[in-house]
Design a protein around this motif. Structure first.
Motif, PDB file in Angstrom:
ATOM      1  N   ASN A   8       0.939  -1.038   0.165  1.00  0.00           N
ATOM      2  CA  ASN A   8      -0.088  -0.073   0.057  1.00  0.00           C
ATOM      3  C   ASN A   8       0.918   1.324   0.119  1.00  0.00           C
ATOM      4  N   TYR A  19      -4.092  13.052  -5.032  1.00  0.00           N
ATOM      5  CA  TYR A  19      -5.487  12.423  -4.564  1.00  0.00           C
ATOM      6  C   TYR A  19      -6.668  13.581  -4.695  1.00  0.00           C
ATOM      7  N   GLU A  50     -13.083   5.720  10.961  1.00  0.00           N
ATOM      8  CA  GLU A  50     -13.120   5.585   9.521  1.00  0.00           C
ATOM      9  C   GLU A  50     -12.034   4.690   9.117  1.00  0.00           C
ATOM     10  N   GLY A  52      -9.180   3.213   6.677  1.00  0.00           N
ATOM     11  CA  GLY A  52      -8.792   3.724   5.603  1.00  0.00           C
ATOM     12  C   GLY A  52      -9.233   5.406   5.264  1.00  0.00           C
ATOM     13  N   GLY A  54      -7.644   8.189   4.593  1.00  0.00           N
ATOM     14  CA  GLY A  54      -7.083   8.810   3.561  1.00  0.00           C
ATOM     15  C   GLY A  54      -6.576  10.274   4.038  1.00  0.00           C
ATOM     16  N   ARG A  57     -11.219  13.304   3.382  1.00  0.00           N
ATOM     17  CA  ARG A  57     -12.202  13.625   2.618  1.00  0.00           C
ATOM     18  C   ARG A  57     -13.544  13.798   3.082  1.00  0.00           C
ATOM     19  N   ASP A  73      -5.115   4.426   8.843  1.00  0.00           N
ATOM     20  CA  ASP A  73      -4.858   4.344   7.408  1.00  0.00           C
ATOM     21  C   ASP A  73      -3.254   3.746   7.658  1.00  0.00           C
ATOM     22  N   ASN A  74      -2.845   2.980   6.529  1.00  0.00           N
ATOM     23  CA  ASN A  74      -1.433   2.581   6.710  1.00  0.00           C
ATOM     24  C   ASN A  74      -0.536   3.297   6.051  1.00  0.00           C
ATOM     25  N   ASP A  95      -3.092  -1.232  10.128  1.00  0.00           N
ATOM     26  CA  ASP A  95      -3.622  -2.145   9.188  1.00  0.00           C
ATOM     27  C   ASP A  95      -5.123  -2.526   9.489  1.00  0.00           C
ATOM     28  N   MET A  96      -6.155  -1.843   8.647  1.00  0.00           N
ATOM     29  CA  MET A  96      -7.314  -2.045   8.864  1.00  0.00           C
ATOM     30  C   MET A  96      -7.801  -3.766   8.604  1.00  0.00           C
TER      31      MET A  96
HETATM   32  C1  LIG Z   1      -9.529   4.943  -1.850  1.00  0.00           C
HETATM   33  S1  LIG Z   1      -8.365   5.724  -0.744  1.00  0.00           S
HETATM   34  C2  LIG Z   1     -10.063   6.435   0.480  1.00  0.00           C
HETATM   35  C3  LIG Z   1      -9.591   7.427   1.276  1.00  0.00           C
HETATM   36  C4  LIG Z   1     -10.946   7.955   2.072  1.00  0.00           C
HETATM   37  N1  LIG Z   1     -11.575   6.813   2.747  1.00  0.00           N
HETATM   38  C5  LIG Z   1     -11.625   8.600   1.031  1.00  0.00           C
HETATM   39  O1  LIG Z   1     -12.979   8.170   0.967  1.00  0.00           O
HETATM   40  O2  LIG Z   1     -11.423   9.607   0.232  1.00  0.00           O
HETATM   41  C6  LIG Z   1      -8.144   4.199   0.276  1.00  0.00           C
HETATM   42  C7  LIG Z   1      -7.465   4.573   1.690  1.00  0.00           C
HETATM   43  O3  LIG Z   1      -7.098   3.477   2.345  1.00  0.00           O
HETATM   44  C8  LIG Z   1      -5.905   3.105   2.755  1.00  0.00           C
HETATM   45  N2  LIG Z   1      -5.607   1.981   2.850  1.00  0.00           N
HETATM   46  C9  LIG Z   1      -5.162   0.927   2.050  1.00  0.00           C
HETATM   47  N3  LIG Z   1      -4.788  -0.120   2.559  1.00  0.00           N
HETATM   48  C10 LIG Z   1      -4.904  -0.081   3.828  1.00  0.00           C
HETATM   49  C11 LIG Z   1      -4.772  -1.129   4.982  1.00  0.00           C
HETATM   50  N4  LIG Z   1      -4.772  -2.261   4.796  1.00  0.00           N
HETATM   51  N5  LIG Z   1      -5.114  -0.424   6.084  1.00  0.00           N
HETATM   52  C12 LIG Z   1      -5.396   0.843   6.538  1.00  0.00           C
HETATM   53  N6  LIG Z   1      -5.530   1.916   5.334  1.00  0.00           N
HETATM   54  C13 LIG Z   1      -5.494   1.448   4.031  1.00  0.00           C
HETATM   55  C14 LIG Z   1      -5.126   4.015   1.644  1.00  0.00           C
HETATM   56  O4  LIG Z   1      -3.672   4.493   2.083  1.00  0.00           O
HETATM   57  C15 LIG Z   1      -5.847   5.076   1.448  1.00  0.00           C
HETATM   58  O5  LIG Z   1      -5.852   6.304   2.113  1.00  0.00           O
END
Ligand SMILES: C[S@@+](CC[C@H](N)C(=O)[O-])C[C@H]1O[C@@H](n2cnc3c(N)ncnc32)[C@H](O)[C@@H]1O
Length: 249
Positions: A8, A19, A50, A52, A54, A57, A73-74, A95-96
């Protein structure tokens, strides 16, 4: 699976600098207010987590409505963007797919197809289990996922043009890995005379499989919508917003 796609940090270091611009072009920045209005109803004046998170947003407008929002978020790059936007939100690196927290929340949510970035069934179920454990007894889990669009592949590959305007062209190249329900993809973003390649990998999941996975961790579907304004989920829907509660409530 190549490490390029599995990691990731790689995903986020590519996506983080663009982004907000990407989401703005796709209408996702404007939509965040609608998303926050929807989610606020499930917070009962309390707290939300929440997965992930990010750049915040959705979390930022939700916190501005008075909800105590936390997030996982990771990606360091994404968490840095979040901290630049708001100091109202407690977010941590994790890590979610396997998080534990002593806190209990009225709402746990995972927007914008983010569950799909966990590319195995086990990781997705583990994430749902962690989410269920983090809920108050009467809490809600809300997931936003697209309806998989796996038609149109020829020889396991597909190229789709998703946007052409005077400034930008978005072309997505997908390779289908049906055994793992994975799509190995790159967005090619042409702008002016430059092109940016943004790779990602997802495990797609149909809504009924999602319900079964949720049932495996003691949750039950309570509502399903076609968008954040409460539109109906129909066979024409391109995504769904699914709301789960503890089975037996
Ligand atoms: C599509 S973005 C969505 C961000 C935010 N939730 C939004 O709606 O704009 C996906 C997010 O998940 C995070 N992510 C990906 N794999 C992850 C994991 N295993 N654990 C935690 N976060 C993760 C990414 O770093 C990114 O910020």
């Amino acid at each position: 699976m190549s490490d390029d796609f599995a990691h990731n940090d790689n995903w986020a270091s590519n996506w983080a600098p663009v982004y907000e611009k990407f989401n703005s072009i796709r209408g996702r920045v404007a939509e965040a207010e609608e998303t926050a209005t929807f989610l606020e109803r499930y917070c009962g004046g309390g707290s939300a987590l929440e997965l992930g998170i990010g750049d915040g947003r959705v979390a930022v407008p939700l916190s501005e409505r008075g909800v105590r929002v936390e997030g996982i978020d990771n990606s360091d790059s994404m968490l840095t963007l979040l901290r630049e936007r708001s100091d109202l939100i407690n977010a941590w690196k994790g890590d979610m797919a396997k998080f534990r927290t002593e806190q209990r929340y009225n709402l746990v949510y995972c927007a914008y197809n983010t569950l799909m970035v966990l590319v195995t069934r086990e990781a997705q179920i583990n994430c749902l289990r962690s989410a269920a454990d983090a809920l108050h007894d009467e809490g809600y889990l809300v997931l936003e996922l697209l309806v998989p669009a796996i038609g149109g592949f020829v020889g396991g590959q597909k190229t789709t043009t998703t946007l052409v305007d005077h400034e930008n062209t978005f072309v997505t190249a997908d390779i289908h890995d049906p055994l793992n329900q994975n799509l190995v993809s790159s967005l090619l973003w042409f702008s002016g005379t430059s092109v940016r390649r943004l790779p990602y990998r997802v495990r797609y999941v149909y809504h009924q499989e999602l319900d079964t996975m949720a049932e495996c961790v003691g949750l039950k579907l309570s509502e399903r919508w076609g968008d954040w304004t409460g539109g109906e989920f129909t066979e024409a829907s391109k995504r769904h917003i699914s709301v789960y509660r503890r089975a037996g409530l």
